[in-house]
Structure formats: C-alpha cells, structure tokens
Design a protein around this motif. Structure first.
Motif, short mmCIF file in Angstrom:
data_model
loop_
_atom_site.label_atom_id
_atom_site.label_comp_id
_atom_site.label_asym_id
_atom_site.label_seq_id
_atom_site.Cartn_x
_atom_site.Cartn_y
_atom_site.Cartn_z
N SER A 217 0.82 -1.22 0.00
CA SER A 217 0.00 0.00 0.00
C SER A 217 0.85 1.27 0.00
O SER A 217 0.65 2.18 0.81
CB SER A 217 -0.96 0.01 1.20
N LYS A 218 1.83 1.31 -0.90
CA LYS A 218 2.66 2.50 -1.04
C LYS A 218 3.32 2.49 -2.41
O LYS A 218 3.31 1.48 -3.12
CB LYS A 218 3.72 2.56 0.05
N HIS A 219 3.87 3.63 -2.77
CA HIS A 219 4.61 3.73 -4.02
C HIS A 219 6.07 3.34 -3.79
O HIS A 219 6.63 3.57 -2.72
CB HIS A 219 4.57 5.16 -4.57
N CYS A 220 6.67 2.76 -4.82
CA CYS A 220 8.12 2.55 -4.81
C CYS A 220 8.68 3.12 -6.10
O CYS A 220 7.95 3.36 -7.07
CB CYS A 220 8.46 1.06 -4.67
N TYR A 221 9.99 3.34 -6.12
CA TYR A 221 10.62 4.05 -7.23
C TYR A 221 11.81 3.23 -7.71
O TYR A 221 12.91 3.32 -7.18
CB TYR A 221 11.04 5.45 -6.78
N MET A 222 11.54 2.41 -8.74
CA MET A 222 12.56 1.49 -9.27
C MET A 222 12.86 1.86 -10.72
O MET A 222 12.75 3.01 -11.11
CB MET A 222 12.07 0.05 -9.14
N GLY A 223 13.26 0.85 -11.51
CA GLY A 223 13.52 1.09 -12.92
C GLY A 223 14.72 1.97 -13.20
O GLY A 223 14.72 2.76 -14.15
N HIS A 224 15.78 1.85 -12.37
CA HIS A 224 16.95 2.73 -12.55
C HIS A 224 17.80 2.34 -13.75
O HIS A 224 18.75 3.06 -14.07
CB HIS A 224 17.79 2.71 -11.27
N SER A 389 28.30 5.63 -11.57
CA SER A 389 28.47 4.63 -10.52
C SER A 389 27.20 4.47 -9.69
O SER A 389 26.77 3.35 -9.40
CB SER A 389 29.64 5.02 -9.62
N ILE A 390 26.56 5.58 -9.29
CA ILE A 390 25.38 5.47 -8.44
C ILE A 390 24.22 4.85 -9.21
O ILE A 390 23.37 4.16 -8.62
CB ILE A 390 25.00 6.85 -7.84
N ARG A 391 24.17 5.05 -10.49
CA ARG A 391 23.12 4.41 -11.30
C ARG A 391 23.29 2.90 -11.29
O ARG A 391 22.33 2.15 -11.14
CB ARG A 391 23.16 4.94 -12.73
N LEU A 394 22.33 1.43 -7.80
CA LEU A 394 20.90 1.25 -7.57
C LEU A 394 20.35 0.08 -8.39
O LEU A 394 19.41 -0.60 -7.96
CB LEU A 394 20.15 2.54 -7.90
N CYS A 395 20.95 -0.18 -9.54
CA CYS A 395 20.56 -1.36 -10.32
C CYS A 395 20.97 -2.64 -9.59
O CYS A 395 20.22 -3.63 -9.59
CB CYS A 395 21.18 -1.31 -11.72
N TRP A 396 22.15 -2.63 -8.98
CA TRP A 396 22.58 -3.77 -8.17
C TRP A 396 21.60 -3.99 -7.02
O TRP A 396 21.25 -5.13 -6.69
CB TRP A 396 23.99 -3.54 -7.62
N PHE A 397 21.18 -2.92 -6.39
CA PHE A 397 20.21 -3.04 -5.30
C PHE A 397 18.90 -3.65 -5.77
O PHE A 397 18.25 -4.40 -5.05
CB PHE A 397 19.95 -1.67 -4.67
N GLU A 398 18.49 -3.30 -7.00
CA GLU A 398 17.25 -3.86 -7.54
C GLU A 398 17.36 -5.37 -7.74
O GLU A 398 16.34 -6.07 -7.72
CB GLU A 398 16.88 -3.17 -8.85
N MET A 399 18.58 -5.85 -7.95
CA MET A 399 18.79 -7.30 -8.09
C MET A 399 18.67 -8.01 -6.74
O MET A 399 18.43 -9.22 -6.69
CB MET A 399 20.19 -7.59 -8.65
N VAL A 400 18.87 -7.27 -5.66
CA VAL A 400 18.99 -7.89 -4.34
C VAL A 400 17.78 -7.62 -3.45
O VAL A 400 17.22 -8.54 -2.85
CB VAL A 400 20.27 -7.39 -3.64
N PHE A 401 17.39 -6.35 -3.34
CA PHE A 401 16.36 -5.97 -2.37
C PHE A 401 14.97 -5.97 -2.99
O PHE A 401 14.82 -5.77 -4.20
CB PHE A 401 16.68 -4.59 -1.79
N PRO A 402 13.93 -6.14 -2.19
CA PRO A 402 12.55 -6.13 -2.69
C PRO A 402 12.11 -4.72 -3.08
O PRO A 402 12.72 -3.73 -2.65
CB PRO A 402 11.74 -6.66 -1.51
N PRO A 403 11.05 -4.60 -3.89
CA PRO A 403 10.57 -3.26 -4.30
C PRO A 403 10.26 -2.34 -3.13
O PRO A 403 10.42 -1.12 -3.24
CB PRO A 403 9.31 -3.59 -5.11
N SER A 404 9.79 -2.89 -2.01
CA SER A 404 9.44 -2.05 -0.86
C SER A 404 10.65 -1.30 -0.30
O SER A 404 10.50 -0.32 0.44
CB SER A 404 8.81 -2.90 0.24
N PHE A 405 11.86 -1.76 -0.63
CA PHE A 405 13.08 -1.09 -0.18
C PHE A 405 13.25 0.27 -0.84
O PHE A 405 13.86 1.18 -0.29
CB PHE A 405 14.29 -1.99 -0.49
N PHE A 406 12.68 0.43 -2.04
CA PHE A 406 12.99 1.59 -2.87
C PHE A 406 11.99 2.72 -2.64
O PHE A 406 11.16 3.03 -3.50
CB PHE A 406 13.04 1.17 -4.34
N ASP A 407 12.09 3.33 -1.47
CA ASP A 407 11.31 4.55 -1.24
C ASP A 407 12.02 5.71 -1.93
O ASP A 407 13.07 5.55 -2.56
CB ASP A 407 11.11 4.80 0.26
#
Length: 449
Positions: A217-224, A389-391, A394-407
C-alpha cells in the motif's frame, strides 16, 4: 520545527507565537485593531521595531539579517576570511568550495558588479527560524519567511553600509541567496513540490518512474536501468529484473537555471535514511526492515524475483531466505563491527571489513554506495564517474532488495552528483553541522513544557 536555510553566514532567530498573528504584524495590522503600524515595540517580545540611522535622526525597520552580516566585517580576522573566496581562491580545477561550482560562476558572470567586490557574499550562512508550537506550520511557513525574504531583497537591491575592520573604511555590502537546504518534509513546504505519490522526485518530475505496491500500500521508485547508457549490458538483462529489455532513455534533466530555482537535496538525511533501511533490512529490525510477507507478495504480484516468492505449505506461508539474510551469529558480528567503528566528520566506515558475512552480490552494491558517499575533492570528470556509478549501484540493489526497499530516499542519490556540479561540495550544503548545533542548543533548554 526548525527550518535551516544555508545561504549567508550568520545565525538569526525569529520567534513568533502564531501564524495568524505573524501575518497581521507583518502587514502592520493587529488581529484586533489596525494600530500596530504605529507601535515602536513588538507587542509580544517588546523588542524595538526600529533601528537608528544617521545618529538617531531617522527611523528604519530593524534588520536582523543585515546586522548579522555586518558583524562579520567588524573583526579584522573574520573580515579577511570573508574575502577569501575572491582573494585566496586556488584555481586548480578541483571542486572543493562553493566558488568552484557552476552556480557561483553563473552569478559572477551575470552580475559582474557584484562579483567585482570581494566584500559581497553568496553562501553560506545558517539562518535558523525557530517556530514554537506542538505542530509544524505546514504551508503557513511562508508567513514566517516573508520578513526574511524582504531583508534578503534589501541586501541584494540596496545593500547596507558596513565597516571593514581590515581596510578601516565603510563599504556597501550586498548579498545573494543561492540555495536553501533542509530535510525532505520541509522541502515540500518550501518548494511546494509533493514528496509523496507518483511524482515524488523533484528532478524526474513528470517522468518519475513509480510502481504501486498492492500489498504494501505504497509507491516505490525502481527502474533505474533507464538512467544507464543505452549500450549498458544491464539494460538487456531480463532474468534478474522485470523480464523486459530496458529501452527507455533517462528523463530529460533540468537545466542549470531550473536547478538554481530549486532547493538542495540534503545529503545528510538521504544518507541517514538509506543507512537505516539497509541496516534495518539486514538485521530485520521491527519497523525498519523492508523485507516482509507483504513485500514478497508484492514481488509475486509484479512477477519478479521468483526465488523469493512465498512457499505455501499446509496452508501456511514460508518465506525463503534472501541473499542478505543473516543468522543470529552474523547479526552479532555486524553489530559488534558497527559498535567499534570510529570516524571523523563526514567520513563513512569501510564496509569491506565486514564482507565475510554477506554474499558478493550484496557486498558489491554496498561497497559502491560507500565509495559514492565517501567522495572528497573532485574534478568534473570524477563527478561524471560518480553519476554513472550510483546508477549502477541502484541497479545492483534492484537485483537484491525487494521493491518495498525503494522509497524516494533510495532513489534521490541518483541526482546528487549532477547537483554537486551545480552547487559545489556537499559539505557546504548538508545539515550535519546544523543538526549538531541544534542538538547542542536544545541541551540548553530547561523548561521543555
């Protein structure tokens, strides 16, 4: 509620009791009558509304900001330091001071009359506005800011007569506000840009990439991945991400002039919130952990990360361990390591000392993030590398963490390197010293009723 505007170099406090009273006093009209414009003292604090000009022959409105500005030049030592940006600047191509930023250089080229006088100042003072009360003023913050804005306009347009103790003569002091810095909730109040919902990122604006998490029940911001160069191999990786090749281009960046009209992103609060999210998830801290049954149901709903989907057995959900899952002993090792870390101001710990308890897929992203926030003196080429590098991080994080991580806080670092090109080093644009000073000031308060 404290709002810190990093713009000039002195601390001034404006204390009022209520937004409506403050508004009425500002226009010279009391809530009860129209006679306040004739008062010589403020009705609540009893301070004089006037200052003496020309040996007391005239009256002028009391000016808190300009008075504080003048004091910096009344000492021979500080007067010399206040001209350093003009007389002592080292031009070696490194970005180590706001004078090396594009914003400062833009002002110098646009207003040569202002840049030619070493007395004139741009950043970087702390002006704290203390607003008492049980709640934040919210959108009423503009009422409290109006007197401050009027003084800043006077400093820019008219200037103030000031004594320079170094050269033993008077001069006309002008000052300009380049940017403000505050936490993200205050960012919303000051800029008017909502920090929640579909368009929470003030840089991506209408092109913010968002997802609604049905169970969370919240927005997440992925797709980096769409921030990466078009030929980057991660764009073609369908298995690890969302089973799609990423063909979109990065959002059109704001122009330098548009960035100058914005408020700065506060690196301190971004760094703090990301750190809390990472540690909360690794240690499974209640209320801070981003991995939960709802998070894994959201992944199932989105059709991603099949290895982490809940396993149903005997009408019960079993959550498979993630790459970053730690057992009790590993958590103890991590906590002992964090407890023993000692570091100076602005320097993060080297997380590589603790890589033995985490798999390589997790460690790579954490090390890259640590390097990003550890960057010191830079040239523009280095900032371009940090931006790439930061891009990737964040893509590495998308491979590891769930969408809820990406506030939104996890997304915002993708803009920090570009913002540093415009504004200069973050050590002059973050709230670490402000928060420390306010913590010290709060310690002096005895009656906290």
């Amino acid at each position: 509620m404290a709002v810190e505007d990093m713009a000039l170099t002195a601390r001034t406090q404006l204390i009022t009791a209520d937004a409506r009273v403050a508004e009425a006093l500002y226009v010279g009209k009391s809530v009860k009558n129209l006679e306040n414009e004739e008062l010589d003292n403020y009705p609540i604090c009893k301070e004089s509304r006037w200052k003496n000009l020309n040996d007391g022959a005239e009256k002028g409105a009391a000016d808190v900001v300009s008075n504080a500005s003048c004091k910096e030049f009344m000492s021979e030592k500080t007067s010399t330091e206040m001209r350093w940006h003009k007389e002592g600047l080292v031009n070696d191509g490194k970005v180590r001071h706001p004078t090396d930023s594009k914003a400062w250089k833009c002002i110098n080229s646009k207003y040569d009359w202002f840049a030619s006088d070493a007395h004139n100042k741009q950043p970087y003072w702390i002006m704290s506005m203390l607003i008492p009360g049980p709640r934040s003023p919210g959108m009423n913050i503009d009422v409290y800011l109006r007197p401050l804005i009027e003084e800043l306009k006077e400093l820019w347009e008219k200037g103030v007569e000031t004594w320079d103790a170094k050269v033993k003569k008077n001069f006309k002091l002008h000052a300009i506000l380049l940017w403000t810095i505050n936490d993200f909730p205050a960012y919303e109040m000051l800029s008017g840009w909502s920090r929640k919902g579909k368009f929470a990122c003030p840089y991506c604006h209408k092109d913010t990439n968002y997802l609604w998490l049905k169970f969370g029940s919240k927005h997440c911001y992925m797709g980096h991945r769409h921030f990466l160069p078009l030929d980057h191999p991660l764009r073609k990786n369908q298995i690890i991400f969302n089973s799609q090749v990423e063909l979109r281009e990065a959002p059109v960046p704001l122009t330098g002039e548009q960035v100058l009209k914005q408020h700065n992103l506060d690196v301190m609060h971004i760094e703090k919130n990301i750190c809390e999210s990472i540690l909360g998830t690794l240690l499974q801290i209640e209320g801070k952990c981003k991995d939960s049954e709802k998070a894994q149901l959201d992944m199932e709903h989105l059709g991603i990360r099949q290895d982490l989907l809940p396993i149903i057995k005997n009408d019960k959900y079993t959550l498979p361990p993630a790459l970053y899952s730690l057992d009790k002993d590993d958590k103890k090792i991590l906590c002992q390591f964090l407890q023993g870390v000692k570091m100076p101001d602005g320097v993060a710990s080297n997380i590589r000392r603790c890589v033995d308890i985490l798999p390589e897929e997790v460690v790579i992203g954490l090390i890259q993030l640590s390097r990003f926030f550890n960057a010191k003196e830079l040239v523009e080429v280095d900032m371009d590398k940090l931006s790439i590098s930061i891009r990737e991080t964040l893509c590495w994080f998308e491979m590891v963490f769930p969408p809820s991580f990406f506030d939104i806080m996890v997304h915002l670092p993708i803009h920090l390197a570009e913002e540093a090109k415009v504004g200069g080093p973050v050590c002059y644009r973050w709230m670490y010293p402000v928060e420390r000073y306010l913590r010290t000031a709060k310690g002096y308060v005895r009656n906290k009723a």
